[in-house]
Scaffold this motif. Structure first.
Motif, PDB file in Angstrom:
ATOM      1  N   ARG A  48       0.838  -1.202   0.000  1.00 38.75           N
ATOM      2  CA  ARG A  48       0.000   0.000   0.000  1.00 38.75           C
ATOM      3  C   ARG A  48       0.871   1.249   0.000  1.00 38.75           C
ATOM      4  NH1 ARG A  48      -3.235  -1.643   5.282  1.00 38.75           N
ATOM      5  NH2 ARG A  48      -1.058  -1.992   5.839  1.00 38.75           N
ATOM      6  N   GLN A  49       0.289   2.344  -0.428  1.00 37.20           N
ATOM      7  CA  GLN A  49       1.022   3.602  -0.535  1.00 37.20           C
ATOM      8  C   GLN A  49       1.756   3.935   0.764  1.00 37.20           C
ATOM      9  OE1 GLN A  49      -1.476   7.045  -1.217  1.00 37.20           O
ATOM     10  NE2 GLN A  49       0.211   8.253  -2.035  1.00 37.20           N
ATOM     11  N   GLN A  50       1.086   3.740   1.915  1.00 45.09           N
ATOM     12  CA  GLN A  50       1.702   4.111   3.196  1.00 45.09           C
ATOM     13  C   GLN A  50       2.808   3.159   3.629  1.00 45.09           C
ATOM     14  OE1 GLN A  50      -1.488   3.029   2.792  1.00 45.09           O
ATOM     15  NE2 GLN A  50      -2.327   2.121   4.648  1.00 45.09           N
ATOM     16  N   ASP A  51       2.961   2.029   2.914  1.00 51.98           N
ATOM     17  CA  ASP A  51       3.972   1.036   3.299  1.00 51.98           C
ATOM     18  C   ASP A  51       5.161   0.992   2.345  1.00 51.98           C
ATOM     19  OD1 ASP A  51       2.367   0.243   5.469  1.00 51.98           O
ATOM     20  OD2 ASP A  51       1.229  -1.127   4.189  1.00 51.98           O
ATOM     21  N   VAL A  52       5.219   1.944   1.405  1.00 48.60           N
ATOM     22  CA  VAL A  52       6.308   1.935   0.420  1.00 48.60           C
ATOM     23  C   VAL A  52       7.619   2.380   1.052  1.00 48.60           C
ATOM     24  CG1 VAL A  52       7.173   2.966  -1.732  1.00 48.60           C
ATOM     25  CG2 VAL A  52       4.796   2.209  -1.572  1.00 48.60           C
ATOM     26  N   ARG A  53       7.585   3.487   1.788  1.00 43.64           N
ATOM     27  CA  ARG A  53       8.806   3.975   2.428  1.00 43.64           C
ATOM     28  C   ARG A  53       8.477   4.588   3.788  1.00 43.64           C
ATOM     29  NH1 ARG A  53       9.407   8.633  -2.030  1.00 43.64           N
ATOM     30  NH2 ARG A  53       8.298  10.276  -0.935  1.00 43.64           N
ATOM     31  N   ALA A  65      10.463  -7.481   0.217  1.00 45.88           N
ATOM     32  CA  ALA A  65       9.514  -6.806   1.099  1.00 45.88           C
ATOM     33  C   ALA A  65       9.340  -7.602   2.378  1.00 45.88           C
ATOM     34  CB  ALA A  65       8.167  -6.651   0.391  1.00 45.88           C
ATOM     35  N   MET A  66       8.770  -6.955   3.380  1.00 44.70           N
ATOM     36  CA  MET A  66       8.507  -7.633   4.647  1.00 44.70           C
ATOM     37  C   MET A  66       7.007  -7.809   4.810  1.00 44.70           C
ATOM     38  SD  MET A  66      10.140  -6.753   8.298  1.00 44.70           S
ATOM     39  CE  MET A  66       8.822  -5.995   9.184  1.00 44.70           C
ATOM     40  N   VAL A  67       6.605  -8.969   5.302  1.00 45.80           N
ATOM     41  CA  VAL A  67       5.180  -9.231   5.517  1.00 45.80           C
ATOM     42  C   VAL A  67       4.721  -8.504   6.773  1.00 45.80           C
ATOM     43  CG1 VAL A  67       3.435 -11.022   5.907  1.00 45.80           C
ATOM     44  CG2 VAL A  67       5.409 -11.504   4.432  1.00 45.80           C
ATOM     45  N   LEU A  68       3.713  -7.652   6.629  1.00 42.56           N
ATOM     46  CA  LEU A  68       3.144  -6.952   7.788  1.00 42.56           C
ATOM     47  C   LEU A  68       2.053  -7.797   8.418  1.00 42.56           C
ATOM     48  CD1 LEU A  68       2.769  -3.330   6.373  1.00 42.56           C
ATOM     49  CD2 LEU A  68       4.482  -4.165   7.971  1.00 42.56           C
ATOM     50  N   SER A  69       1.130  -8.268   7.580  1.00 44.75           N
ATOM     51  CA  SER A  69       0.013  -9.066   8.094  1.00 44.75           C
ATOM     52  C   SER A  69      -0.720  -9.695   6.933  1.00 44.75           C
ATOM     53  CB  SER A  69      -0.971  -8.164   8.856  1.00 44.75           C
ATOM     54  OG  SER A  69      -1.551  -7.225   7.958  1.00 44.75           O
ATOM     55  N   LEU A  70      -1.616 -10.598   7.266  1.00 45.84           N
ATOM     56  CA  LEU A  70      -2.504 -11.137   6.250  1.00 45.84           C
ATOM     57  C   LEU A  70      -3.609 -10.105   6.114  1.00 45.84           C
ATOM     58  CD1 LEU A  70      -3.494 -13.260   4.319  1.00 45.84           C
ATOM     59  CD2 LEU A  70      -4.484 -14.490   6.214  1.00 45.84           C
ATOM     60  N   GLY A  71      -3.700  -9.489   4.964  1.00 45.69           N
ATOM     61  CA  GLY A  71      -4.683  -8.419   4.767  1.00 45.69           C
ATOM     62  C   GLY A  71      -6.047  -8.978   4.442  1.00 45.69           C
ATOM     63  N   ASP A  72      -6.753  -8.290   3.567  1.00 46.13           N
ATOM     64  CA  ASP A  72      -8.076  -8.788   3.195  1.00 46.13           C
ATOM     65  C   ASP A  72      -7.987  -9.476   1.841  1.00 46.13           C
ATOM     66  OD1 ASP A  72      -7.533  -6.607   1.668  1.00 46.13           O
ATOM     67  OD2 ASP A  72      -9.077  -5.342   2.541  1.00 46.13           O
ATOM     68  N   TYR A 118      -0.365  -8.064   3.307  1.00 45.75           N
ATOM     69  CA  TYR A 118       0.092  -6.687   3.280  1.00 45.75           C
ATOM     70  C   TYR A 118       1.612  -6.708   3.441  1.00 45.75           C
ATOM     71  CZ  TYR A 118      -4.634  -4.744   3.736  1.00 45.75           C
ATOM     72  OH  TYR A 118      -5.942  -4.380   3.522  1.00 45.75           O
ATOM     73  N   LEU A 119       2.294  -6.108   2.489  1.00 44.16           N
ATOM     74  CA  LEU A 119       3.750  -6.093   2.513  1.00 44.16           C
ATOM     75  C   LEU A 119       4.263  -4.670   2.674  1.00 44.16           C
ATOM     76  CD1 LEU A 119       4.420  -8.461  -0.541  1.00 44.16           C
ATOM     77  CD2 LEU A 119       4.105  -9.093   1.843  1.00 44.16           C
ATOM     78  N   SER A 120       5.473  -4.554   3.175  1.00 37.58           N
ATOM     79  CA  SER A 120       6.085  -3.239   3.349  1.00 37.58           C
ATOM     80  C   SER A 120       7.464  -3.217   2.714  1.00 37.58           C
ATOM     81  CB  SER A 120       6.220  -2.932   4.841  1.00 37.58           C
ATOM     82  OG  SER A 120       7.069  -1.808   5.026  1.00 37.58           O
ATOM     83  N   THR A 121       7.813  -2.075   2.097  1.00 32.50           N
ATOM     84  CA  THR A 121       9.182  -1.877   1.609  1.00 32.50           C
ATOM     85  C   THR A 121       9.790  -0.669   2.330  1.00 32.50           C
ATOM     86  OG1 THR A 121       8.338  -0.570  -0.242  1.00 32.50           O
ATOM     87  CG2 THR A 121       8.784  -2.890  -0.681  1.00 32.50           C
ATOM     88  N   ALA A 122       9.220  -0.325   3.514  1.00 32.38           N
ATOM     89  CA  ALA A 122       9.622   0.889   4.232  1.00 32.38           C
ATOM     90  C   ALA A 122      10.887   0.720   5.075  1.00 32.38           C
ATOM     91  CB  ALA A 122       8.467   1.382   5.095  1.00 32.38           C
ATOM     92  N   LYS A 123      11.874   0.038   4.533  1.00 33.22           N
ATOM     93  CA  LYS A 123      13.193  -0.046   5.172  1.00 33.22           C
ATOM     94  C   LYS A 123      14.210   0.096   4.057  1.00 33.22           C
ATOM     95  CE  LYS A 123      12.515  -2.938   9.256  1.00 33.22           C
ATOM     96  NZ  LYS A 123      12.723  -4.276   9.812  1.00 33.22           N
ATOM     97  N   ASN A 124      15.404   0.549   4.404  1.00 34.09           N
ATOM     98  CA  ASN A 124      16.430   0.777   3.383  1.00 34.09           C
ATOM     99  C   ASN A 124      16.731  -0.455   2.543  1.00 34.09           C
ATOM    100  OD1 ASN A 124      16.595   3.302   4.455  1.00 34.09           O
ATOM    101  ND2 ASN A 124      18.536   2.988   5.504  1.00 34.09           N
TER     102      ASN A 124
END
Length: 199
Positions: free
Chosen positions: A114-119, A140-147, A152-158
């Motif tokens: 999602r947009q908020q999880d990109v960086r 990417a890192m798994v945040l949670s099982l979304g809908d 839900y994945l995140s790329t918000a780390k270097n």
């Protein structure tokens, strides 16, 4: 058919190489193998004990592993995955998860970034079309099982983000900064949320 010996039914999840019994007590059934006197699981699944048939000469019960739908690794919150971007929209990018850690998945797992999880910074300024393109390979890192069964994945780390991308010319691009990759053939640069390689 219900087993008479219901109490011996266990639903313990095992993975290949797990010890599931002793050959002196059990016979190895499907999904199991014997090494010396120890029985090991040969696939991921549920360990089951099957009582011997009354007419069987061998009175040992059989220990078997019944295949669990996912034979490979399953994404879990906190795990780092490698995924291929399939579609980029205004507020999220859709991906197919290819690997969990170093292991390839055997099933199809869908994910969304999602947009908020990109960086981690300037989240409101994130443009997904300048972060990912369809076909990109991302870490990417798994945040949670979304809908809708998508993780839900995140790329918000270097160290997370695009690790491999193809240019318009069909060449594998080289990262030149945190936000750009360059085609070695045409020299053209494209915007990406680049994963920092190394420590």
């Amino acid at each position: 058919l219900k087993s008479e010996n219901f109490e011996t039914m266990t639903t313990e999840l095992v993975t290949p190489g797990d010890v599931i019994g002793k050959a002196t007590e059990f016979k190895a059934g499907k999904g199991a193998y014997v090494n010396d006197t120890t029985i090991y699981a040969s696939l991921t699944g549920t360990r089951r004990i099957v009582s011997p048939l009354p007419e069987s000469l061998d009175k040992r019960a059989t220990v078997e592993v019944t295949g669990h739908k996912a034979h490979g690794p399953i994404p879990e919150p906190g795990s780092v995955v490698i995924a291929r971007v399939t579609k980029v929209m205004a507020r999220m990018a859709a991906v197919d998860i290819l690997c969990v850690g170093p292991k390839a998945v055997r099933e199809n797992f869908a994910g969304v970034i999602r947009q908020q999880d990109v960086r981690a910074t300037e989240i409101d300024k994130v443009d997904l079309h300048q972060s990912f393109h369809a076909g990109d390979i991302v870490r990417a890192m798994v945040l949670s099982l979304g809908d809708a069964r998508a993780y839900y994945l995140s790329t918000a780390k270097n160290e997370l983000g695009v690790v491999s991308a193809e240019s318009a010319a069909g060449e594998t691009m080289v990262p030149i900064s945190w936000t750009e990759m360059q085609c070695p053939l045409s020299g053209q640069t494209e915007k990406r949320k680049v994963a920092k390689v190394g420590s």
